[in-house]
Write an enzyme that holds these catalytic residues in place. Structure first.
Site, PDB file in Angstrom:
ATOM      1  N   ASN A 190     -22.442  51.327  23.124  1.00 43.79           N
ATOM      2  CA  ASN A 190     -21.308  50.453  23.428  1.00 43.79           C
ATOM      3  C   ASN A 190     -20.511  50.190  22.147  1.00 43.79           C
ATOM      4  O   ASN A 190     -20.979  49.481  21.261  1.00 43.79           O
ATOM      5  CB  ASN A 190     -21.864  49.150  24.019  1.00 43.79           C
ATOM      6  CG  ASN A 190     -20.779  48.162  24.390  1.00 43.79           C
ATOM      7  OD1 ASN A 190     -19.615  48.355  24.067  1.00 43.79           O
ATOM      8  ND2 ASN A 190     -21.175  47.095  25.054  1.00 43.79           N
TER       9      ASN A 190
ATOM     10  N   HIS B 215     -15.452  51.027  30.957  1.00 49.46           N
ATOM     11  CA  HIS B 215     -16.045  50.616  29.679  1.00 49.46           C
ATOM     12  C   HIS B 215     -17.467  51.167  29.597  1.00 49.46           C
ATOM     13  O   HIS B 215     -18.214  51.124  30.575  1.00 49.46           O
ATOM     14  CB  HIS B 215     -16.053  49.094  29.593  1.00 49.46           C
ATOM     15  CG  HIS B 215     -16.781  48.571  28.409  1.00 49.46           C
ATOM     16  ND1 HIS B 215     -16.519  49.017  27.132  1.00 49.46           N
ATOM     17  CD2 HIS B 215     -17.787  47.663  28.291  1.00 49.46           C
ATOM     18  CE1 HIS B 215     -17.330  48.394  26.288  1.00 49.46           C
ATOM     19  NE2 HIS B 215     -18.106  47.572  26.965  1.00 49.46           N
TER      20      HIS B 215
ATOM     21  N   CYS C 133     -14.749  43.602  24.484  1.00 53.59           N
ATOM     22  CA  CYS C 133     -14.744  44.960  25.062  1.00 53.59           C
ATOM     23  C   CYS C 133     -13.515  45.229  25.919  1.00 53.59           C
ATOM     24  O   CYS C 133     -13.190  46.385  26.180  1.00 53.59           O
ATOM     25  CB  CYS C 133     -16.001  45.187  25.890  1.00 53.59           C
ATOM     26  SG  CYS C 133     -17.480  44.946  24.918  1.00 53.59           S
TER      27      CYS C 133
HETATM   28  N1  ACO Z   1     -37.188  47.920  24.353  1.00 54.45           N
HETATM   29  C1  ACO Z   1     -38.262  47.629  25.110  1.00 54.45           C
HETATM   30  N2  ACO Z   1     -38.315  46.510  25.862  1.00 54.45           N
HETATM   31  C2  ACO Z   1     -37.261  45.692  25.830  1.00 54.45           C
HETATM   32  C3  ACO Z   1     -36.126  45.953  25.043  1.00 54.45           C
HETATM   33  C4  ACO Z   1     -36.119  47.122  24.280  1.00 54.45           C
HETATM   34  N3  ACO Z   1     -35.076  47.482  23.513  1.00 54.45           N
HETATM   35  N4  ACO Z   1     -35.247  44.955  25.212  1.00 54.45           N
HETATM   36  C5  ACO Z   1     -35.799  44.088  26.084  1.00 54.45           C
HETATM   37  N5  ACO Z   1     -37.008  44.529  26.454  1.00 54.45           N
HETATM   38  C6  ACO Z   1     -37.963  43.924  27.373  1.00 54.45           C
HETATM   39  C7  ACO Z   1     -37.741  42.450  27.549  1.00 54.45           C
HETATM   40  O1  ACO Z   1     -38.395  41.726  26.538  1.00 54.45           O
HETATM   41  C8  ACO Z   1     -38.359  42.202  28.917  1.00 54.45           C
HETATM   42  O2  ACO Z   1     -39.753  42.115  28.755  1.00 54.45           O
HETATM   43  P1  ACO Z   1     -40.577  41.071  29.633  1.00 54.45           P
HETATM   44  O3  ACO Z   1     -40.366  41.484  31.063  1.00 54.45           O
HETATM   45  O4  ACO Z   1     -41.978  41.282  29.150  1.00 54.45           O
HETATM   46  O5  ACO Z   1     -39.997  39.739  29.328  1.00 54.45           O
HETATM   47  C9  ACO Z   1     -38.059  43.486  29.667  1.00 54.45           C
HETATM   48  O6  ACO Z   1     -37.749  44.476  28.673  1.00 54.45           O
HETATM   49  C10 ACO Z   1     -36.907  43.364  30.618  1.00 54.45           C
HETATM   50  O7  ACO Z   1     -35.839  42.739  29.942  1.00 54.45           O
HETATM   51  P2  ACO Z   1     -34.458  42.484  30.651  1.00 54.45           P
HETATM   52  O8  ACO Z   1     -33.516  41.883  29.672  1.00 54.45           O
HETATM   53  O9  ACO Z   1     -34.656  41.768  31.927  1.00 54.45           O
HETATM   54  O10 ACO Z   1     -34.055  43.995  30.978  1.00 54.45           O
HETATM   55  P3  ACO Z   1     -32.834  44.544  31.782  1.00 54.45           P
HETATM   56  O11 ACO Z   1     -33.283  45.457  32.821  1.00 54.45           O
HETATM   57  O12 ACO Z   1     -31.896  43.436  32.181  1.00 54.45           O
HETATM   58  O13 ACO Z   1     -32.095  45.422  30.690  1.00 54.45           O
HETATM   59  C11 ACO Z   1     -30.225  45.283  29.267  1.00 54.45           C
HETATM   60  C12 ACO Z   1     -31.621  44.809  29.519  1.00 54.45           C
HETATM   61  C13 ACO Z   1     -30.208  46.775  29.042  1.00 54.45           C
HETATM   62  C14 ACO Z   1     -29.693  44.574  28.021  1.00 54.45           C
HETATM   63  C15 ACO Z   1     -29.360  44.932  30.501  1.00 54.45           C
HETATM   64  O14 ACO Z   1     -29.545  43.603  30.878  1.00 54.45           O
HETATM   65  C16 ACO Z   1     -27.926  45.185  30.249  1.00 54.45           C
HETATM   66  O15 ACO Z   1     -27.492  46.295  30.086  1.00 54.45           O
HETATM   67  N6  ACO Z   1     -27.101  44.098  30.267  1.00 54.45           N
HETATM   68  C17 ACO Z   1     -25.710  44.220  30.037  1.00 54.45           C
HETATM   69  C18 ACO Z   1     -25.543  44.372  28.587  1.00 54.45           C
HETATM   70  C19 ACO Z   1     -24.183  44.846  28.291  1.00 54.45           C
HETATM   71  O16 ACO Z   1     -23.779  45.861  28.781  1.00 54.45           O
HETATM   72  N7  ACO Z   1     -23.539  44.075  27.457  1.00 54.45           N
HETATM   73  C20 ACO Z   1     -22.321  44.381  27.018  1.00 54.45           C
HETATM   74  C21 ACO Z   1     -21.293  44.281  28.121  1.00 54.45           C
HETATM   75  S1  ACO Z   1     -19.984  43.443  27.604  1.00 54.45           S
HETATM   76  C22 ACO Z   1     -19.654  44.179  26.183  1.00 54.45           C
HETATM   77  O17 ACO Z   1     -19.568  45.378  26.163  1.00 54.45           O
HETATM   78  C23 ACO Z   1     -19.525  43.315  25.027  1.00 54.45           C
END
Ligand code: ACO
Length: 330
Positions: free
Chosen positions: A287, A257, A117
């Site tokens: 993204n 980003h 990214c």
């Molecule tokens: N729909 C519904 N529930 C979901 C989904 C979904 N799509 N995905 C995960 N969950 C659930 C999980 O299973 C978890 O359930 P549990 O509590 O029963 O175990 C719950 O939601 C919380 O999951 P987390 O992963 O802790 O959720 P979080 O608040 O961290 O959000 C997310 C997840 C959106 C992926 C976040 O961590 C994030 O944005 N991280 C950065 C990702 C990113 O931006 N990556 C790219 C950056 S670098 C690049 O661009 C390459």
């Protein structure tokens, strides 16, 4: 510190996005998720998906053609094409060579930069060096991603995040004080396995195990990546401003980003930039990895959010980990 004199500028931009829109409602029918969850956690409403016959080079060449037309640049005048991509059409040769062929840029060197990214800002820094030292006159930076091809559409924790698209810029020696005021780039490979494609490369060649265990798709530890992204983008924003001799009050437009609205808001808050000065399109595209920044820059220009003399701060974070920032005077 006095602002440095820019040596290199972006003279034109272009973007290309696939027509097909995949909404959160569509994803609700594919995996166990909901529109509400996706919007609350990421800010994404929809993303674009390229059709099977379209590759990264096709999208990148289209974006580059638009940028070249706006700059009044002919294919034969281009010296250098640097493509940023995490989704090369093939592992060999470079996607940049395929873009070069599609454009008919018969006098250009062409290579890829792999910084996920952060790729657009890494590639822009490379091109700045070539032009500033007189080794190239007219260069293209093309950031193009077919993220849908490396997304595991059965994994709800990643498949809701990504989209396809391409952006490109034409870069030349600076005139009238416009251009790149600063750059900052960093990496931390010790954290590579928090966001990666474990299989399919030379280390773990593609085979039945890779296929069965879906190791050729993006794997991500979302929470860890989130924290590292906010921390690194905040640091990068500070460093680019410091190196440009500016403060956040001097910035007219902040283009971070576009991975997640919560990362964008946290970074803007840390950098002391109000959301009115922040460009956001993650809601419409998800993204698009390296392509997010040039697509956002192109849209911001089209919407009149940049005027001659505007100061623009761009910040990115991605797999590697890599992170980078730049300040431009438009
Ligand atoms: N729909 C519904 N529930 C979901 C989904 C979904 N799509 N995905 C995960 N969950 C659930 C999980 O299973 C978890 O359930 P549990 O509590 O029963 O175990 C719950 O939601 C919380 O999951 P987390 O992963 O802790 O959720 P979080 O608040 O961290 O959000 C997310 C997840 C959106 C992926 C976040 O961590 C994030 O944005 N991280 C950065 C990702 C990113 O931006 N990556 C790219 C950056 S670098 C690049 O661009 C390459």
């Amino acid at each position: 510190m006095k602002a440095p004199k820019p040596l290199v500028e972006i003279v034109a931009t272009g973007r290309w996005l696939p027509e097909r829109v995949l909404t959160n409602a569509d994803l609700e029918r594919m995996v166990d998720t909901s529109d509400e969850w996706i919007r609350e956690r990421t800010g994404i409403r929809e993303r674009r998906i390229a059709s099977a016959e379209i590759g990264a080079a096709d999208m990148g060449a289209e974006a580059a053609r638009i940028a070249m037309e706006r700059a009044g640049v002919q294919p034969g005048e281009v010296d250098l094409i640097v493509v940023a991509t995490a989704t090369p059409d093939r592992l060999l040769p470079a996607t940049a060579c395929e873009v070069q062929a599609r454009l008919g840029a018969s006098n250009a060197a062409a290579f890829d930069v792999s910084a996920a990214c952060s790729g657009f800002l890494y590639a822009l820094a490379v091109v700045e060096g070539y032009i500033a030292t007189g080794r190239a006159d007219i260069a293209l930076v093309v950031a193009t991603e077919k993220m849908s091809a490396i997304t595991d559409w059965t994994d709800r924790s990643t498949c809701v995040l990504f989209g396809d698209g391409a952006g490109a810029v034409v870069v030349r020696r600076s005139t009238n004080g416009r251009g790149i005021l600063s750059h900052y780039m960093r990496s931390d490979g010790t954290l590579a396995d928090l966001l990666w494609r474990p299989g399919g490369g030379a280390r773990v060649p593609f085979d039945q195990v890779v296929l069965d265990e879906r190791l050729h798709y993006v794997k991500m530890a979302g929470r860890e990546v989130f924290k590292a992204a906010v921390r690194s983008m905040a640091e990068a924003a500070d460093q680019a401003l410091l190196r440009a001799g500016l403060t956040s009050g001097d910035i007219d437009l902040f283009i971070p980003h576009q991975a997640n609205i919560r990362i964008i808001e946290a970074t803007a808050k840390y950098a002391n930039l109000p959301m009115e000065k922040v460009y956001v399109n993650v809601d419409r595209y998800g993204n698009m990895s390296s392509a997010t920044l040039p697509v956002a820059l192109d849209e911001a220009l089209e919407e009149g959010r940049l005027k001659p003399g505007s100061n623009v701060l761009m910040v990115a974070f991605g797999a590697g980990f890599t992170w980078a920032s730049t300040v431009l005077r438009w």
